[in-house]
Design an enzyme around this catalytic site. Structure first.
Site, short mmCIF file in Angstrom:
data_model
loop_
_atom_site.label_atom_id
_atom_site.label_comp_id
_atom_site.label_asym_id
_atom_site.label_seq_id
_atom_site.Cartn_x
_atom_site.Cartn_y
_atom_site.Cartn_z
N ASN A 61 0.84 -1.21 0.00
CA ASN A 61 0.00 0.00 0.00
C ASN A 61 0.87 1.25 0.00
OD1 ASN A 61 0.57 -0.87 2.70
ND2 ASN A 61 -1.04 0.41 3.52
N GLU A 74 -3.07 -4.53 -3.06
CA GLU A 74 -3.55 -5.46 -4.08
C GLU A 74 -3.59 -4.81 -5.46
OE1 GLU A 74 -4.81 -4.72 -1.17
OE2 GLU A 74 -5.85 -6.39 -0.23
N CYS A 112 -10.21 -5.01 0.18
CA CYS A 112 -11.35 -4.09 0.21
C CYS A 112 -12.19 -4.29 -1.05
CB CYS A 112 -10.87 -2.64 0.31
SG CYS A 112 -10.25 -1.96 -1.24
N1 THU Z 1 -5.29 -1.43 2.52
C1 THU Z 1 -4.76 -2.23 1.56
O1 THU Z 1 -3.63 -2.01 1.08
N2 THU Z 1 -5.51 -3.27 1.13
C2 THU Z 1 -6.77 -3.55 1.56
O2 THU Z 1 -7.41 -4.43 1.02
C3 THU Z 1 -7.34 -2.82 2.69
C4 THU Z 1 -6.59 -1.62 3.13
C5 THU Z 1 -4.50 -0.29 2.98
C6 THU Z 1 -5.07 1.05 2.60
C7 THU Z 1 -4.47 1.94 3.63
O3 THU Z 1 -3.17 2.34 3.19
C8 THU Z 1 -4.32 1.05 4.86
O4 THU Z 1 -4.42 -0.28 4.39
C9 THU Z 1 -5.37 1.29 5.93
O5 THU Z 1 -6.65 1.22 5.39
#
Ligand code: THU
Length: 157
Positions: A61, A74, A112
């Site tokens: 992320n 993802e 998500c």
């Molecule tokens: N996040 C992801 O990278 N993948 C997900 O499926 C859910 C959330 C990240 C987004 C943000 O940088 C952090 O997790 C907190 O939400």
């Protein structure tokens, strides 16, 4: 009235029950959490995608001071994978995460909704189910496909 049931069977595994490729995929997702840029949430997510050309493409992320400009692990991995190897099909996906304490989450975290939608399109392009591994500290979930995470989905118009 009639009804329709939606059911998904999740396999719950220990690391040593995975195939060798799946172990590499989980290792890559866990490693990728250390390359997250998450100064705002301090929640570090790693994803990795196995392609049918043998490559494993990781992503993490990437956050931004303008929060909506951030991107989940993802989609970072999926978009890089398809931008780099557009002719290759997705074979399997793994996701791992470390919480604000810096340790791997005990329970696996699922992608998500926006990431499910994006991954679904690559599963469709692959033309077959793409299994999803969700890694936690204590156990690993294996889902049979992206579609199983998003059964009622919008894929064409
Ligand atoms: N996040 C992801 O990278 N993948 C997900 O499926 C859910 C959330 C990240 C987004 C943000 O940088 C952090 O997790 C907190 O939400």
């Amino acid at each position: 009235m009639t009804t329709k049931d939606i059911t998904t069977t999740i396999q719950v595994l220990q690391y040593d029950e995975l195939t060798d490729i799946e172990k590499k995929l989980i290792d890559a997702a866990r490693e990728a959490t250390h390359r997250s840029y998450a100064p705002y949430s301090r929640f570090c997510v790693g994803a990795s995608i196995a392609l049918d050309n043998g490559e494993i493409v990781p992503g993490s992320n990437q956050e931004n001071a303008a929060f909506p400009s951030s991107l989940c692990a993802e989609r970072t991995a999926a978009y890089y994978a398809h931008a780099t190897y557009p002719a290759s099909k997705f074979a399997e996906i793994a996701i791992a995460a470390r919480g604000t304490d810096g340790n791997e989450v005990a329970e696996p975290i699922p992608p998500c909704g926006a990431c499910r939608q994006a991954l679904l399109e690559y599963e469709k392009l692959a033309g077959h189910d793409v299994p999803v591994l969700l890694a936690g500290r204590d156990e690993i979930y294996r889902l049979p496909s992206v579609k199983s995470l998003m059964p009622l989905s919008f894929t064409e118009f």
